[in-house]
Design a protein around this motif. Structure first.
Motif, PDB file in Angstrom:
ATOM      1  N   THR A   1      48.054 -25.483 -56.351  1.00 47.97           N
ATOM      2  CA  THR A   1      47.201 -25.283 -55.186  1.00 47.97           C
ATOM      3  C   THR A   1      45.997 -26.229 -55.196  1.00 47.97           C
ATOM      4  O   THR A   1      45.328 -26.384 -56.216  1.00 47.97           O
ATOM      5  CB  THR A   1      46.714 -23.834 -55.126  1.00 47.97           C
ATOM      6  N   VAL A   2      45.724 -26.828 -54.039  1.00 47.65           N
ATOM      7  CA  VAL A   2      44.529 -27.646 -53.830  1.00 47.65           C
ATOM      8  C   VAL A   2      43.431 -26.811 -53.184  1.00 47.65           C
ATOM      9  O   VAL A   2      42.279 -26.829 -53.607  1.00 47.65           O
ATOM     10  CB  VAL A   2      44.845 -28.874 -52.964  1.00 47.65           C
ATOM     11  N   ALA A   3      43.798 -26.067 -52.129  1.00 45.66           N
ATOM     12  CA  ALA A   3      42.806 -25.269 -51.401  1.00 45.66           C
ATOM     13  C   ALA A   3      43.502 -24.210 -50.563  1.00 45.66           C
ATOM     14  O   ALA A   3      44.683 -24.342 -50.212  1.00 45.66           O
ATOM     15  CB  ALA A   3      41.944 -26.166 -50.521  1.00 45.66           C
ATOM     16  N   GLU A   4      42.743 -23.158 -50.231  1.00 43.00           N
ATOM     17  CA  GLU A   4      43.238 -22.057 -49.394  1.00 43.00           C
ATOM     18  C   GLU A   4      42.316 -21.897 -48.196  1.00 43.00           C
ATOM     19  O   GLU A   4      41.103 -22.120 -48.287  1.00 43.00           O
ATOM     20  CB  GLU A   4      43.237 -20.744 -50.187  1.00 43.00           C
ATOM     21  N   LEU A   5      42.883 -21.480 -47.078  1.00 43.23           N
ATOM     22  CA  LEU A   5      42.098 -21.133 -45.898  1.00 43.23           C
ATOM     23  C   LEU A   5      42.740 -19.897 -45.285  1.00 43.23           C
ATOM     24  O   LEU A   5      43.891 -19.939 -44.843  1.00 43.23           O
ATOM     25  CB  LEU A   5      42.083 -22.291 -44.900  1.00 43.23           C
ATOM     26  N   ASP A   6      42.011 -18.794 -45.294  1.00 43.06           N
ATOM     27  CA  ASP A   6      42.568 -17.516 -44.864  1.00 43.06           C
ATOM     28  C   ASP A   6      41.552 -16.786 -44.001  1.00 43.06           C
ATOM     29  O   ASP A   6      40.614 -16.169 -44.517  1.00 43.06           O
ATOM     30  CB  ASP A   6      42.960 -16.674 -46.079  1.00 43.06           C
ATOM     31  N   ASP A   7      41.719 -16.858 -42.688  1.00 42.22           N
ATOM     32  CA  ASP A   7      40.819 -16.155 -41.778  1.00 42.22           C
ATOM     33  C   ASP A   7      41.165 -14.679 -41.648  1.00 42.22           C
ATOM     34  O   ASP A   7      40.420 -13.924 -41.023  1.00 42.22           O
ATOM     35  CB  ASP A   7      40.845 -16.817 -40.393  1.00 42.22           C
ATOM     36  N   THR A   8      42.306 -14.259 -42.200  1.00 40.75           N
ATOM     37  CA  THR A   8      42.656 -12.835 -42.131  1.00 40.75           C
ATOM     38  C   THR A   8      41.942 -12.043 -43.214  1.00 40.75           C
ATOM     39  O   THR A   8      41.956 -10.819 -43.176  1.00 40.75           O
ATOM     40  CB  THR A   8      44.164 -12.617 -42.312  1.00 40.75           C
ATOM     41  N   GLU A   9      41.321 -12.732 -44.182  1.00 38.65           N
ATOM     42  CA  GLU A   9      40.672 -12.083 -45.326  1.00 38.65           C
ATOM     43  C   GLU A   9      41.604 -11.078 -45.975  1.00 38.65           C
ATOM     44  O   GLU A   9      41.308  -9.902 -46.135  1.00 38.65           O
ATOM     45  CB  GLU A   9      39.346 -11.431 -44.908  1.00 38.65           C
ATOM     46  N   GLY A  10      42.785 -11.596 -46.316  1.00 40.15           N
ATOM     47  CA  GLY A  10      43.762 -10.755 -46.996  1.00 40.15           C
ATOM     48  C   GLY A  10      44.447  -9.745 -46.116  1.00 40.15           C
ATOM     49  O   GLY A  10      45.005  -8.767 -46.602  1.00 40.15           O
ATOM     50  N   GLY A  11      44.404  -9.968 -44.822  1.00 39.48           N
ATOM     51  CA  GLY A  11      45.050  -9.057 -43.890  1.00 39.48           C
ATOM     52  C   GLY A  11      44.116  -8.037 -43.280  1.00 39.48           C
ATOM     53  O   GLY A  11      44.554  -7.190 -42.493  1.00 39.48           O
ATOM     54  N   THR A  12      42.825  -8.092 -43.577  1.00 37.11           N
ATOM     55  CA  THR A  12      41.878  -7.128 -43.031  1.00 37.11           C
ATOM     56  C   THR A  12      41.377  -7.541 -41.645  1.00 37.11           C
ATOM     57  O   THR A  12      40.793  -6.722 -40.940  1.00 37.11           O
ATOM     58  CB  THR A  12      40.664  -6.959 -43.968  1.00 37.11           C
ATOM     59  N   LYS A  13      41.609  -8.810 -41.268  1.00 41.17           N
ATOM     60  CA  LYS A  13      41.205  -9.279 -39.946  1.00 41.17           C
ATOM     61  C   LYS A  13      42.405  -9.924 -39.256  1.00 41.17           C
ATOM     62  O   LYS A  13      43.233 -10.554 -39.902  1.00 41.17           O
ATOM     63  CB  LYS A  13      40.070 -10.313 -40.049  1.00 41.17           C
ATOM     64  N   GLU A  14      42.485  -9.756 -37.939  1.00 33.07           N
ATOM     65  CA  GLU A  14      43.584 -10.320 -37.178  1.00 33.07           C
ATOM     66  C   GLU A  14      43.169 -11.668 -36.599  1.00 33.07           C
ATOM     67  O   GLU A  14      42.967 -11.843 -35.397  1.00 33.07           O
ATOM     68  CB  GLU A  14      44.018  -9.359 -36.078  1.00 33.07           C
ATOM     69  N   LEU A  15      43.028 -12.654 -37.490  1.00 32.16           N
ATOM     70  CA  LEU A  15      42.674 -14.017 -37.097  1.00 32.16           C
ATOM     71  C   LEU A  15      43.670 -14.959 -37.742  1.00 32.16           C
ATOM     72  O   LEU A  15      43.843 -14.956 -38.967  1.00 32.16           O
ATOM     73  CB  LEU A  15      41.258 -14.369 -37.548  1.00 32.16           C
ATOM     74  N   GLY A  16      44.334 -15.762 -36.931  1.00 31.56           N
ATOM     75  CA  GLY A  16      45.362 -16.640 -37.447  1.00 31.56           C
ATOM     76  C   GLY A  16      44.926 -18.084 -37.522  1.00 31.56           C
ATOM     77  O   GLY A  16      43.940 -18.506 -36.908  1.00 31.56           O
ATOM     78  N   LEU A  17      45.683 -18.851 -38.302  1.00 36.77           N
ATOM     79  CA  LEU A  17      45.492 -20.292 -38.439  1.00 36.77           C
ATOM     80  C   LEU A  17      46.840 -20.972 -38.260  1.00 36.77           C
ATOM     81  O   LEU A  17      47.885 -20.376 -38.518  1.00 36.77           O
ATOM     82  CB  LEU A  17      44.919 -20.636 -39.814  1.00 36.77           C
ATOM     83  N   SER A  18      46.815 -22.222 -37.834  1.00 36.39           N
ATOM     84  CA  SER A  18      48.055 -22.990 -37.708  1.00 36.39           C
ATOM     85  C   SER A  18      47.806 -24.432 -38.112  1.00 36.39           C
ATOM     86  O   SER A  18      46.701 -24.953 -37.950  1.00 36.39           O
ATOM     87  CB  SER A  18      48.591 -22.937 -36.270  1.00 36.39           C
TER      88      SER A  18
END
Length: 625
Positions: free
Chosen positions: A213-230
């Motif tokens: 892994t180089v980096a992570e980007l997760d707007d769902t905060e582990g599934g606690t928020k309904e925000l997606g990335l593409s």
């Protein structure tokens, strides 16, 4: 088969449209058939390091297949030739080869094949990888390929395949995931994944070719928020580690630039009211912005650091795809409900003109905004050129559900209009293009929510004098077919007729039989498996309400369909037959729809015939006068 379909000029050097010889056989065809038979082309893709080499899809032979196009010589060549057609293909960066996905009769389960651009024998592109459902593909300049695969047994796996070496697995997870992109120098791989369990909202991970892994980007905060990335794509410049990303942080899709190596995120001031996507210009000096708003779309150019985007002029309607060329021009596929699709350029030229006769125009759409239980519902309305309402009316419900109808050319609705019907298309809750909240409203009461919005538009159509309440047809394919069957059972007094193509009919059986990625989506929509939330699956399944159906029902289904499998359709049909309900079923040897023009025409003709017989309007219209 018409003369236009037998035209072999698709294999010859491209020429201007020129004058067309009269074709009596074509002129005798009904206009609705002409629209299906008229040759079409997709927006050509082009090789990054050989921009004169392009790949496109066309139905010129009567089946949708892949074609290469050498822009320098004008030569076009058919790449694939399979009974059920082929549409999934990509060029290698040097333009030397075409990768295409080979499944079996439309079942979407297969392997990637490779063929030289100039022609030659097909060969397996990734020996050692067995058949799977595709989950993304990226090809590097050194021939390295990153291949995403999905199977019922393994979930999602991602492999790196180097020239002369066997595949190396770098990722595995039960939840859905996919390959986003490969950086220009081949050192970074962007993945989309839903390891947090929310298949509607992906997180991103950038890894090295060894999987670290180089980096992570997760707007769902582990599934606690309904925000997606593409993933929208790495910058196409050597040594540039910037990744163009779509996000939903302000309630709609917008682009931003993420540098996973530097750890920076750069917001882009693209202040437009609808959903916004983007791709890089070839030199990474600017972004080509695609803006979708209220069922129309448009293009903009944005240069990082500028105060805002600059409009790229396109006609009013829908841009179904666009790409910036090395000379700075933009090519795009455009249509409107009234005008057939054409591949245009900002230079003013028609980029690729298919051979043969042209599709007749249809009627324009008008907008209807109706107050529904979850907010204003947008519907697109088309009516015949002659006559006044109330019309027999087809509610043509789109699939997806994460999709939306737009002001774009569609031969199916146009066929109904030719036969005297009004057509209403509803962008119900769950549809894209109206903000994140509208799309994400589709949870737990799946199907019932969409039908509330459709019912509101139906009531408006009747009260406004547009629609004849005694001749209302509920119709659709895929998710639209599902909503058709569910609506016939939950709103039995509202509809005179139902036409369901490749539908979900028995939700529990569909879940157990469908492809793995759709299982993940259903768990997200309904909050679990049929064993975990049986009451939700029961409430959302058309089979639950089959005994309440009163209207005649027509169902068509592909026997190889991995999305809406045939067994669950048969369960529903058996229940209809057991109670003597009026119904007809058409089964065809393909998957989730057909890429064969004659087959598609047959299906539309059967639907028209069924509707006209049961609504007392006679037979399908004959040849155009």
């Amino acid at each position: 088969m018409s003369d236009a379909q037998n035209d072999t000029s698709a294999h010859e050097p491209a020429e201007g449209p020129g004058p067309k010889e009269p074709n009596p056989a074509w002129e005798r065809l009904p206009r609705w058939e002409q629209r299906f038979r008229a040759p079409r082309v997709s927006l050509p893709d082009w090789a990054q390091d050989a921009p004169d080499r392009s790949l496109f899809v066309s139905n010129a032979t009567g089946t949708y297949e892949l074609y290469t196009w050498d822009r320098a010589s004008g030569k076009q060549r058919q790449v694939t030739d399979r009974p059920n057609g082929t549409t999934d293909g990509v060029l290698t960066p040097d333009g030397g080869s075409v990768w295409w996905f080979s499944d079996t009769d439309g079942d979407e389960f297969g392997v990637w094949m490779r063929q030289p651009f100039e022609g030659g024998a097909d060969e397996p592109a990734a020996p050692g990888l067995g058949p799977s459902y595709p989950a993304g593909l990226a090809i590097g300049r050194d021939g390295t390929a990153v291949i995403g695969r999905s199977t019922d047994e393994d979930g999602t796996t991602i492999h790196v395949v180097r020239p002369g070496a066997g595949p190396v697995e770098i990722y595995r997870h039960r939840e859905s995931a996919g390959v986003g992109d490969l950086s220009r120098d081949g050192t970074l791989i962007a993945l989309e994944h839903t390891e947090h369990g929310d298949a509607m909202h992906s997180a991103l991970r950038v890894v090295r070719p060894d999987g670290s892994t180089v980096a992570e980007l997760d707007d769902t905060e582990g599934g606690t928020k309904e925000l997606g990335l593409s993933v929208l794509g790495f910058a196409p410049v050597a040594g540039d580690t910037r990744l163009l990303v779509g996000h939903q942080r302000r309630g709609r899709w917008e682009p931003m630039i993420w540098d996973p190596v530097a750890g920076t995120q750069t917001d882009l001031p693209v202040e437009l009211p609808g959903d916004v996507g983007a791709e890089w210009y070839p030199d990474a000096s600017a972004l080509l912005v695609e803006h979708s708003f209220e069922a129309r779309s448009e293009l903009w150019r944005y240069e990082p650091g500028a105060e805002g985007p600059v409009r790229v002029e396109t006609p009013a309607g829908t841009v179904s795809g666009a790409t910036a060329r090395p000379d700075g021009s933009v090519e795009y596929l455009w249509s409107s409900a009234a005008e057939p699709p054409v591949v245009r350029s900002t230079t003013g030229a028609v980029v690729l003109d298919p051979p043969g006769a042209k599709a007749p125009a249809s009627e324009p759409v008008r907008d209807a905004w109706v107050e529904g239980p979850g907010g204003r519902v947008h519907a697109l309305v088309q009516t015949p050129a002659a006559g006044e309402g109330p019309f027999p009316t087809v509610f043509e419900i789109h699939g997806g559900p994460t999709w939306h109808d737009s002001d774009a050319f569609a031969s199916g609705p146009a066929a109904w209009i030719d036969h005297g019907f009004a057509v209403v298309r509803v962008n119900y809750r769950g549809s894209t293009g109206y903000g994140r909240a509208w799309t994400d409203a589709l949870k737990h009461r799946v199907g019932l929510i969409e039908l509330e919005d459709i019912a509101a538009v139906r009531d408006w159509a009747v009260e406004s004098g547009l629609a004849d309440p005694a001749r209302l047809v509920l119709a659709g394919g895929s998710w639209g077919g599902y909503l058709t069957l569910l609506g016939l059972g939950t709103q039995p007094d509202a509809w005179a007729l139902g036409l369901a193509a490749v539908p979900v009919a028995d939700y529990v059986t569909a879940y157990h039989d469908e492809m793995e990625a759709l299982k993940a989506m259903d768990r997200t929509l309904l909050g679990g498996t049929p064993e975990e939330v049986p009451e939700r699956f029961e409430a959302s399944s058309p089979l639950t309400y089959v005994d309440a159906v009163r209207a005649p029902v027509y169902i068509s289904a592909g026997v190889n369909d991995p999305r809406c499998p045939i067994r669950q359709v048969e369960n529903y049909v058996d229940r209809l037959a057991a109670r003597g309900a009026v119904h007809e079923v058409y089964r065809y040897d393909a998957g989730h729809g057909s890429l064969v023009v004659e087959e598609r025409i047959k299906q539309v003709r059967l639907e028209l015939d069924f509707a006209l017989r049961h609504l007392g309007k006679g037979e399908v219209a004959g040849p155009a006068s």
